[in-house]
Design a protein around this motif. Structure first.
Motif, mmCIF file in Angstrom:
data_model
loop_
_atom_site.group_PDB
_atom_site.id
_atom_site.type_symbol
_atom_site.label_atom_id
_atom_site.label_comp_id
_atom_site.label_asym_id
_atom_site.label_seq_id
_atom_site.Cartn_x
_atom_site.Cartn_y
_atom_site.Cartn_z
ATOM 1 N N SER A 112 19.868 -79.541 7.921
ATOM 2 C CA SER A 112 19.270 -80.864 8.107
ATOM 3 C C SER A 112 19.919 -81.836 7.134
ATOM 4 C CB SER A 112 17.756 -80.792 7.863
ATOM 5 O OG SER A 112 17.138 -79.956 8.813
ATOM 6 N N VAL A 113 20.689 -82.779 7.671
ATOM 7 C CA VAL A 113 21.434 -83.740 6.867
ATOM 8 C C VAL A 113 20.762 -85.099 7.005
ATOM 9 C CG1 VAL A 113 23.657 -84.872 6.539
ATOM 10 C CG2 VAL A 113 23.566 -82.441 7.139
ATOM 11 N N ARG A 114 20.276 -85.643 5.879
ATOM 12 C CA ARG A 114 19.488 -86.881 5.940
ATOM 13 C C ARG A 114 20.094 -88.026 5.141
ATOM 14 N NH1 ARG A 114 15.678 -82.672 5.596
ATOM 15 N NH2 ARG A 114 14.266 -82.580 7.395
ATOM 16 N N SER A 115 21.192 -87.771 4.450
ATOM 17 C CA SER A 115 21.786 -88.820 3.618
ATOM 18 C C SER A 115 23.269 -88.560 3.471
ATOM 19 C CB SER A 115 21.124 -88.829 2.232
ATOM 20 O OG SER A 115 21.431 -87.629 1.526
ATOM 21 N N THR A 116 23.971 -89.534 2.880
ATOM 22 C CA THR A 116 25.396 -89.362 2.615
ATOM 23 C C THR A 116 25.639 -88.187 1.690
ATOM 24 O OG1 THR A 116 25.832 -91.712 2.926
ATOM 25 C CG2 THR A 116 27.440 -90.476 1.652
ATOM 26 N N ALA A 117 24.805 -88.073 0.652
ATOM 27 C CA ALA A 117 24.964 -86.957 -0.284
ATOM 28 C C ALA A 117 24.746 -85.620 0.411
ATOM 29 C CB ALA A 117 24.000 -87.115 -1.456
ATOM 30 N N ASP A 118 23.777 -85.571 1.320
ATOM 31 C CA ASP A 118 23.546 -84.339 2.077
ATOM 32 C C ASP A 118 24.775 -83.973 2.904
ATOM 33 O OD1 ASP A 118 20.997 -83.973 1.118
ATOM 34 O OD2 ASP A 118 19.975 -84.678 2.922
ATOM 35 N N LEU A 119 25.359 -84.974 3.554
ATOM 36 C CA LEU A 119 26.532 -84.708 4.387
ATOM 37 C C LEU A 119 27.690 -84.180 3.551
ATOM 38 C CD1 LEU A 119 27.933 -84.835 7.137
ATOM 39 C CD2 LEU A 119 28.556 -87.200 6.612
ATOM 40 N N LEU A 120 27.941 -84.814 2.420
ATOM 41 C CA LEU A 120 29.028 -84.362 1.551
ATOM 42 C C LEU A 120 28.763 -82.956 1.028
ATOM 43 C CD1 LEU A 120 29.679 -87.649 -0.464
ATOM 44 C CD2 LEU A 120 31.138 -86.648 1.303
ATOM 45 N N ALA A 121 27.495 -82.643 0.754
ATOM 46 C CA ALA A 121 27.163 -81.303 0.278
ATOM 47 C C ALA A 121 27.301 -80.267 1.387
ATOM 48 C CB ALA A 121 25.737 -81.293 -0.265
ATOM 49 N N ALA A 122 27.108 -80.695 2.630
ATOM 50 C CA ALA A 122 27.169 -79.758 3.750
ATOM 51 C C ALA A 122 28.595 -79.414 4.152
ATOM 52 C CB ALA A 122 26.428 -80.344 4.958
ATOM 53 N N VAL A 123 29.529 -80.346 3.961
ATOM 54 C CA VAL A 123 30.890 -80.152 4.475
ATOM 55 C C VAL A 123 31.521 -78.829 4.030
ATOM 56 C CG1 VAL A 123 33.265 -81.015 4.285
ATOM 57 C CG2 VAL A 123 31.415 -82.565 4.942
ATOM 58 N N PRO A 124 31.448 -78.436 2.746
ATOM 59 C CA PRO A 124 32.064 -77.156 2.372
ATOM 60 C C PRO A 124 31.497 -75.965 3.133
ATOM 61 C CG PRO A 124 31.589 -78.471 0.422
ATOM 62 C CD PRO A 124 30.917 -79.146 1.562
ATOM 63 N N TYR A 125 30.214 -76.029 3.493
ATOM 64 C CA TYR A 125 29.607 -74.925 4.224
ATOM 65 C C TYR A 125 29.969 -74.980 5.702
ATOM 66 C CZ TYR A 125 27.127 -74.245 -0.090
ATOM 67 O OH TYR A 125 26.843 -74.017 -1.416
ATOM 68 N N LEU A 126 30.251 -76.169 6.196
ATOM 69 C CA LEU A 126 30.709 -76.284 7.575
ATOM 70 C C LEU A 126 32.126 -75.752 7.726
ATOM 71 C CD1 LEU A 126 29.435 -79.896 8.398
ATOM 72 C CD2 LEU A 126 28.213 -77.731 8.535
ATOM 73 N N LEU A 127 32.945 -75.946 6.683
ATOM 74 C CA LEU A 127 34.339 -75.504 6.735
ATOM 75 C C LEU A 127 34.529 -74.081 6.219
ATOM 76 C CD1 LEU A 127 36.149 -78.711 5.394
ATOM 77 C CD2 LEU A 127 35.815 -78.031 7.780
ATOM 78 N N GLY A 128 33.658 -73.669 5.282
ATOM 79 C CA GLY A 128 33.809 -72.363 4.654
ATOM 80 C C GLY A 128 34.448 -72.430 3.283
ATOM 81 N N PHE A 129 34.894 -73.596 2.852
ATOM 82 C CA PHE A 129 35.483 -73.767 1.523
ATOM 83 C C PHE A 129 35.392 -75.236 1.126
ATOM 84 C CE2 PHE A 129 38.833 -74.426 4.588
ATOM 85 C CZ PHE A 129 39.550 -75.505 4.104
ATOM 86 N N HIS A 130 35.544 -75.493 -0.172
ATOM 87 C CA HIS A 130 35.505 -76.859 -0.684
ATOM 88 C C HIS A 130 36.869 -77.514 -0.449
ATOM 89 C CE1 HIS A 130 31.590 -76.764 -2.848
ATOM 90 N NE2 HIS A 130 31.819 -75.458 -2.850
ATOM 91 N N PRO A 131 36.927 -78.572 0.355
ATOM 92 C CA PRO A 131 38.224 -79.183 0.669
ATOM 93 C C PRO A 131 38.758 -80.016 -0.486
ATOM 94 C CG PRO A 131 36.461 -80.426 1.707
ATOM 95 C CD PRO A 131 35.814 -79.233 1.064
ATOM 96 N N THR A 132 40.056 -80.020 -0.633
ATOM 97 C CA THR A 132 40.757 -80.914 -1.561
ATOM 98 C C THR A 132 41.975 -81.461 -0.824
ATOM 99 O OG1 THR A 132 42.052 -79.067 -2.456
ATOM 100 C CG2 THR A 132 40.028 -79.655 -3.630
ATOM 101 N N ASP A 133 42.404 -82.667 -1.210
ATOM 102 C CA ASP A 133 43.561 -83.294 -0.560
ATOM 103 C C ASP A 133 43.450 -83.167 0.957
ATOM 104 O OD1 ASP A 133 44.731 -84.052 -2.979
ATOM 105 O OD2 ASP A 133 45.680 -82.102 -3.212
ATOM 106 N N SER A 134 42.318 -83.571 1.496
ATOM 107 C CA SER A 134 42.005 -83.344 2.901
ATOM 108 C C SER A 134 41.393 -84.578 3.555
ATOM 109 C CB SER A 134 41.001 -82.187 3.051
ATOM 110 O OG SER A 134 41.502 -80.986 2.523
ATOM 111 N N ILE A 135 41.509 -84.603 4.879
ATOM 112 C CA ILE A 135 40.742 -85.519 5.715
ATOM 113 C C ILE A 135 39.800 -84.653 6.543
ATOM 114 C CG2 ILE A 135 40.807 -87.104 7.677
ATOM 115 C CD1 ILE A 135 41.777 -88.455 5.282
ATOM 116 N N VAL A 136 38.521 -84.978 6.487
ATOM 117 C CA VAL A 136 37.513 -84.255 7.264
ATOM 118 C C VAL A 136 36.813 -85.242 8.180
ATOM 119 C CG1 VAL A 136 35.365 -82.926 7.182
ATOM 120 C CG2 VAL A 136 37.179 -82.478 5.506
ATOM 121 N N VAL A 137 36.673 -84.866 9.431
ATOM 122 C CA VAL A 137 35.913 -85.671 10.394
ATOM 123 C C VAL A 137 34.734 -84.833 10.853
ATOM 124 C CG1 VAL A 137 35.923 -86.895 12.597
ATOM 125 C CG2 VAL A 137 37.962 -86.918 11.141
#
Length: 354
Positions: A10-35
């Motif tokens: 459940s993503v309710r804010s910008t901070a939530d979305l940013l915190a969710a992205v590593p779990y959506l991808l499986g790793f913490h992205p660096t030097d990346s573009i994520v959509v």
């Protein structure tokens, strides 16, 4: 580019979305573009690409952005948020290009963000109260999203290199044991082919029967949370280059976790010149289970072993186009039998000819 089917968060804010992205991808992205793409209020798709390097890359930000937008639009996304990870001088032109490409495709852009050194900025918000010029402090480890994702069994590795290590060959005593086991498997295979009936002169039926038995043993063992011995793994690895054996395994891969565990184990233990088939099967299993990033690194191993391996090339195109597993009918084996078989090479000669 890496795509994945997403866990329920459940993503309710910008901070939530940013915190969710590593779990959506499986790793913490660096030097990346994520959509992160949505249909209605539901996140349906996440795609990651490397941040363009203007000095070293021959691909222009516009061309890369057009490809990303095409992949997102193919998911029938209605809206998306674009996130750049890295310094402003590299992120800004890249996210601008992606935003324009998404607009061109009719995908509404909800927000465009940059995350750098523990702070995030929005390119679409000019209100200093919620989006100050110095950025908003952000710590993913304190987010409830991270706790919920961990509780749900989702994993976010520190970086992509950590993911790559999950499919790296095992060394030390395990590697030496597998070398010896593969030598025994080679000898067993030679004896099997020598004893093949005269009606089965090329040994194809004999090989398939042995391969089917080896694949069934492996799947039954891992379904019960067991593990193959070194000799069983080596035997399976010398049979998988035979296309009907590989296809038999391919047709039986589902989206249960044990399929990924099975083929990960075989990839890591197999001798390096036998990795193409099991790594391609791992890529398929990972993709089916929604682990697109793992599928990508498995394909990298397969193509390092054999740059022309057809199943790996097919799966690479599937990932590149952002095709979702639900978008195809199963089973979907390589019915053309186009897996490329290598010619004789040293002590692998008899195996390769088979």
């Amino acid at each position: 580019m890496t795509s994945t089917e997403l866990p329920k968060l459940s993503v309710r804010s910008t901070a939530d979305l940013l915190a969710a992205v590593p779990y959506l991808l499986g790793f913490h992205p660096t030097d990346s573009i994520v959509v992160v793409a949505l249909r209605g209020s539901k996140i349906t798709f996440a795609a990651r690409g490397d941040l363009p390097d203007r000095q070293a890359s021959s691909v222009t930000p516009g061309a890369a952005a057009a490809h990303v937008a095409a992949v997102v639009a193919r998911q029938e996304a209605e809206s998306a948020t674009v996130i750049g990870y890295g310094p402003a001088e590299r992120v800004t032109p890249a996210v601008d290009a992606v935003r324009a490409a998404l607009d061109h495709r009719g995908v509404r852009v909800l927000d465009v963000l940059r995350l750098t050194d523990g702070r995030y900025w929005s390119y679409t918000c000019g209100n200093p109260e919620c989006c100050p010029p110095e950025g908003v402090p952000f710590d993913a480890t304190t987010s409830q999203i991270a706790a919920a994702a961990t509780l749900a069994g989702q994993v976010a590795l520190p970086d992509r290199a950590s993911l790559t290590r999950q499919v790296a060959p095992l060394g030390g005593l395990t590697r030496e044991s597998m070398r010896q086991a593969t030598t025994r498997a080679d000898e067993r295979l030679a004896e099997l082919l020598d004893q093949a009936p005269s009606a089965d002169l090329p040994g194809g039926r004999t090989l398939r029967e042995a391969g089917v038995a080896a694949v069934r043993t492996a799947m039954e063992r891992h379904r019960e949370r067991g593990r193959l011995t070194d000799d069983e793994t080596a035997w399976l690895s010398v049979l998988l280059p035979h296309v009907p054996v590989r296809d038999f395994a391919w047709e039986r891969i589902g989206d249960d976790d044990w399929h990924v565990e099975l083929w990960t184990d075989v990839v890591r233990r197999a001798e390096p010149d036998l990795v193409a088939a099991p790594a391609s099967l791992l890529a398929f299993a990972a993709w089916r289970s929604g682990r697109g990033a793992l599928a990508r690194v498995a394909l990298e191993r397969a193509l390092r072993c054999d740059p022309g391996y057809s199943m790996a090339l097919l799966m690479a195109e599937v990932l590149q186009r952002g095709v979702a597993p639900a978008g195809l009918d199963w089973p979907a084996p390589g019915r053309s039998g186009a897996g490329r078989r290598r010619g004789p090479r040293g002590r692998r000669g008899r195996r390769a000819r088979a």
